[in-house]
Scaffold this active site. Structure first.
Site, PDB file in Angstrom:
ATOM      1  N   LYS A 189     -13.816   2.657  -6.013  1.00 36.04           N
ATOM      2  CA  LYS A 189     -13.449   1.230  -5.907  1.00 36.04           C
ATOM      3  C   LYS A 189     -11.974   1.067  -5.525  1.00 36.04           C
ATOM      4  CE  LYS A 189     -14.483   0.371 -10.228  1.00 36.04           C
ATOM      5  NZ  LYS A 189     -14.912   1.724 -10.644  1.00 36.04           N
TER       6      LYS A 189
ATOM      7  N   ARG B 114     -16.472  -6.975 -15.347  1.00 37.16           N
ATOM      8  CA  ARG B 114     -17.114  -5.767 -15.840  1.00 37.16           C
ATOM      9  C   ARG B 114     -18.172  -6.057 -16.881  1.00 37.16           C
ATOM     10  NH1 ARG B 114     -13.000  -1.789 -14.940  1.00 37.16           N
ATOM     11  NH2 ARG B 114     -13.875   0.189 -15.512  1.00 37.16           N
TER      12      ARG B 114
ATOM     13  N   ARG C  96      -8.793  13.890  -9.641  1.00 39.96           N
ATOM     14  CA  ARG C  96      -8.051  12.675  -9.279  1.00 39.96           C
ATOM     15  C   ARG C  96      -6.589  12.759  -9.718  1.00 39.96           C
ATOM     16  NH1 ARG C  96     -10.069   6.834 -10.757  1.00 39.96           N
ATOM     17  NH2 ARG C  96     -10.316   7.690 -12.844  1.00 39.96           N
TER      18      ARG C  96
ATOM     19  N   ARG D 123      -4.894  10.740 -15.282  1.00 44.37           N
ATOM     20  CA  ARG D 123      -5.171   9.654 -16.221  1.00 44.37           C
ATOM     21  C   ARG D 123      -5.696  10.197 -17.543  1.00 44.37           C
ATOM     22  NH1 ARG D 123      -8.203   4.968 -12.967  1.00 44.37           N
ATOM     23  NH2 ARG D 123      -9.344   4.937 -14.934  1.00 44.37           N
TER      24      ARG D 123
HETATM   25  P1  AP5 Z   1     -11.099   5.953  -7.309  1.00 40.35           P
HETATM   26  O1  AP5 Z   1     -10.913   5.181  -6.048  1.00 40.35           O
HETATM   27  O2  AP5 Z   1      -9.951   6.166  -8.198  1.00 40.35           O
HETATM   28  O3  AP5 Z   1     -12.361   5.373  -8.119  1.00 40.35           O
HETATM   29  P2  AP5 Z   1     -12.502   4.056  -8.995  1.00 40.35           P
HETATM   30  O4  AP5 Z   1     -13.889   3.549  -8.712  1.00 40.35           O
HETATM   31  O5  AP5 Z   1     -11.376   3.146  -8.773  1.00 40.35           O
HETATM   32  O6  AP5 Z   1     -12.501   4.728 -10.429  1.00 40.35           O
HETATM   33  P3  AP5 Z   1     -11.783   4.258 -11.778  1.00 40.35           P
HETATM   34  O7  AP5 Z   1     -11.831   5.434 -12.707  1.00 40.35           O
HETATM   35  O8  AP5 Z   1     -10.461   3.661 -11.478  1.00 40.35           O
HETATM   36  O9  AP5 Z   1     -12.767   3.218 -12.262  1.00 40.35           O
HETATM   37  P4  AP5 Z   1     -12.857   2.630 -13.652  1.00 40.35           P
HETATM   38  O10 AP5 Z   1     -13.625   1.437 -13.346  1.00 40.35           O
HETATM   39  O11 AP5 Z   1     -13.436   3.511 -14.678  1.00 40.35           O
HETATM   40  O12 AP5 Z   1     -11.319   2.509 -14.118  1.00 40.35           O
HETATM   41  P5  AP5 Z   1     -10.363   1.257 -14.237  1.00 40.35           P
HETATM   42  O13 AP5 Z   1      -9.004   1.699 -13.926  1.00 40.35           O
HETATM   43  O14 AP5 Z   1     -10.919   0.093 -13.532  1.00 40.35           O
HETATM   44  O15 AP5 Z   1     -11.732   7.371  -6.895  1.00 40.35           O
HETATM   45  C1  AP5 Z   1     -11.966   8.379  -7.871  1.00 40.35           C
HETATM   46  C2  AP5 Z   1     -11.598   9.766  -7.289  1.00 40.35           C
HETATM   47  O16 AP5 Z   1     -12.512  10.111  -6.260  1.00 40.35           O
HETATM   48  C3  AP5 Z   1     -10.209   9.809  -6.640  1.00 40.35           C
HETATM   49  O17 AP5 Z   1      -9.644  11.051  -6.887  1.00 40.35           O
HETATM   50  C4  AP5 Z   1     -10.501   9.603  -5.152  1.00 40.35           C
HETATM   51  O18 AP5 Z   1      -9.511  10.198  -4.314  1.00 40.35           O
HETATM   52  C5  AP5 Z   1     -11.855  10.266  -5.001  1.00 40.35           C
HETATM   53  N1  AP5 Z   1     -12.701   9.619  -4.003  1.00 40.35           N
HETATM   54  C6  AP5 Z   1     -12.814   8.278  -3.739  1.00 40.35           C
HETATM   55  N2  AP5 Z   1     -13.713   8.055  -2.765  1.00 40.35           N
HETATM   56  C7  AP5 Z   1     -14.215   9.282  -2.416  1.00 40.35           C
HETATM   57  C8  AP5 Z   1     -15.197   9.709  -1.458  1.00 40.35           C
HETATM   58  N3  AP5 Z   1     -15.848   8.813  -0.682  1.00 40.35           N
HETATM   59  N4  AP5 Z   1     -15.455  11.040  -1.380  1.00 40.35           N
HETATM   60  C9  AP5 Z   1     -14.781  11.940  -2.164  1.00 40.35           C
HETATM   61  N5  AP5 Z   1     -13.838  11.596  -3.063  1.00 40.35           N
HETATM   62  C10 AP5 Z   1     -13.571  10.276  -3.196  1.00 40.35           C
HETATM   63  O19 AP5 Z   1     -10.462   0.947 -15.810  1.00 40.35           O
HETATM   64  C11 AP5 Z   1      -9.955   1.847 -16.762  1.00 40.35           C
HETATM   65  C12 AP5 Z   1     -10.163   1.290 -18.161  1.00 40.35           C
HETATM   66  O20 AP5 Z   1      -9.458   0.047 -18.295  1.00 40.35           O
HETATM   67  C13 AP5 Z   1     -11.608   0.957 -18.528  1.00 40.35           C
HETATM   68  O21 AP5 Z   1     -12.292   2.078 -19.012  1.00 40.35           O
HETATM   69  C14 AP5 Z   1     -11.384  -0.122 -19.591  1.00 40.35           C
HETATM   70  O22 AP5 Z   1     -11.036   0.447 -20.835  1.00 40.35           O
HETATM   71  C15 AP5 Z   1     -10.178  -0.879 -19.083  1.00 40.35           C
HETATM   72  N6  AP5 Z   1     -10.545  -2.037 -18.242  1.00 40.35           N
HETATM   73  C16 AP5 Z   1     -10.204  -2.225 -16.922  1.00 40.35           C
HETATM   74  N7  AP5 Z   1     -10.703  -3.389 -16.476  1.00 40.35           N
HETATM   75  C17 AP5 Z   1     -11.390  -3.943 -17.501  1.00 40.35           C
HETATM   76  C18 AP5 Z   1     -12.156  -5.134 -17.646  1.00 40.35           C
HETATM   77  N8  AP5 Z   1     -12.334  -5.988 -16.625  1.00 40.35           N
HETATM   78  N9  AP5 Z   1     -12.703  -5.391 -18.861  1.00 40.35           N
HETATM   79  C19 AP5 Z   1     -12.551  -4.550 -19.896  1.00 40.35           C
HETATM   80  N10 AP5 Z   1     -11.858  -3.388 -19.825  1.00 40.35           N
HETATM   81  C20 AP5 Z   1     -11.283  -3.087 -18.635  1.00 40.35           C
HETATM   82 MG    MG Z   2      -9.758   2.496 -10.001  1.00 40.34          MG
END
Ligand code: AP5
Ligand code: MG
Ligand code: ZN
Length: 213
Positions: free
Chosen positions: A13, A88, A127, A160
């Site tokens: 994402k 989410r 990552r 992370r």
């Molecule tokens: P990346 O682009 O980083 O993936 P992502 O989908 O953004 O993954 P996240 O881990 O950031 O998602 P998340 O939803 O768990 O975390 P968030 O920060 O939102 O890609 C991942 C890896 O793969 C990278 O190394 C990239 O280079 C590689 N890659 C990408 N595309 C590829 C491809 N096509 N092929 C190969 N490799 C590829 O949330 C973190 C925490 O915050 C949550 O757990 C929660 O506690 C809290 N939080 C955030 N938002 C909320 C909310 N709205 N409500 C409640 N809690 C929340």
């Molecule tokens: Mg992300």
């Protein structure tokens, strides 16, 4: 253009949102990045969010909804925005619908980056993230030019805290339970676009851009 990114943790994402933000000139708003910046700066919000995030759980809705609803009222969102990691939960989606409805607006596209659980753990362990600008890299799939340093802003990259395999498993469970139902929610609104997220980063991007125009 108002876009939200859906998909499991590690689906890509953030990677796609960043590229789309540059392409369309609209801000990339990642709630995860906002929380991580708050943790880094040791703010009240950061202190509250940290324990949930480290456990792989969701931060409570009330800590995130107002934050996003206020953020999208900023002047830089006049032409649209890309929400990454929000909504989410169904209550978050309903709060967003309500806020947009009040301004006679709606989400144009909910882009579902589809990646099976099996692929996720491997992605997460490789990552590297930039806390400076939110850029995301992968040691194999998307390496930086210089090791450990962000190509875009020169800051140091981090692993992370929530990318440990056992935390990733927990995040996947939470995703299936609480976030996956949003796919239906946006399908019913006719806004859903699903892309196969196991393809190359550039192929995923080109597929999305073809749809968005
Ligand atoms: P990346 O682009 O980083 O993936 P992502 O989908 O953004 O993954 P996240 O881990 O950031 O998602 P998340 O939803 O768990 O975390 P968030 O920060 O939102 O890609 C991942 C890896 O793969 C990278 O190394 C990239 O280079 C590689 N890659 C990408 N595309 C590829 C491809 N096509 N092929 C190969 N490799 C590829 O949330 C973190 C925490 O915050 C949550 O757990 C929660 O506690 C809290 N939080 C955030 N938002 C909320 C909310 N709205 N409500 C409640 N809690 C929340
Ligand atoms: Mg992300
Ligand atoms: Zn950076």
């Amino acid at each position: 253009m108002k876009i939200i990114m859906l998909g499991a943790p590690g689906a890509g994402k953030g990677t796609q949102a960043k590229m789309l933000s540059e392409r369309y000139g609209i801000p990339h708003i990642s709630t995860g990045d906002i929380f991580r910046a708050n943790i880094k700066n040791n703010t009240e919000l950061g202190k509250k969010a940290k324990s949930y995030m480290d456990a792989g759980a969701l931060v409570p809705d009330e800590l995130v909804v107002d934050l996003v609803v206020d953020r999208i009222k900023n002047a830089d969102c006049m032409k649209g925005f890309i929400l990454d990691g929000f909504p989410r939960t169904i209550p978050q989606a309903e709060a967003l619908d309500y806020a947009l409805n009040n301004q006679n607006e709606k989400i144009d596209y909910a882009i579902n980056v589809d990646v099976p659980d099996e692929n996720i753990i491997e992605r997460m362990s490789g990552r590297r993230a930039c806390v400076g600008c939110g850029a995301t890299y992968h040691v194999v799939y998307n390496p930086t030019k210089a090791e450990g340093v962000c190509d875009q802003c020169g800051q140091e990259l981090i692993l992370r805290d929530d990318d440990k395999p056992e935390t990733v498993k927990k995040r996947l469970d939470v995703y299936h339970e609480q976030t996956q139902p949003l796919i239906d929610h946006y399908e019913k609104k006719g806004a859903l676009f699903t892309v196969d997220g196991t393809q190359d980063i550039q192929v995923v991007f080109d597929t999305i851009v073809k749809k968005l125009g």
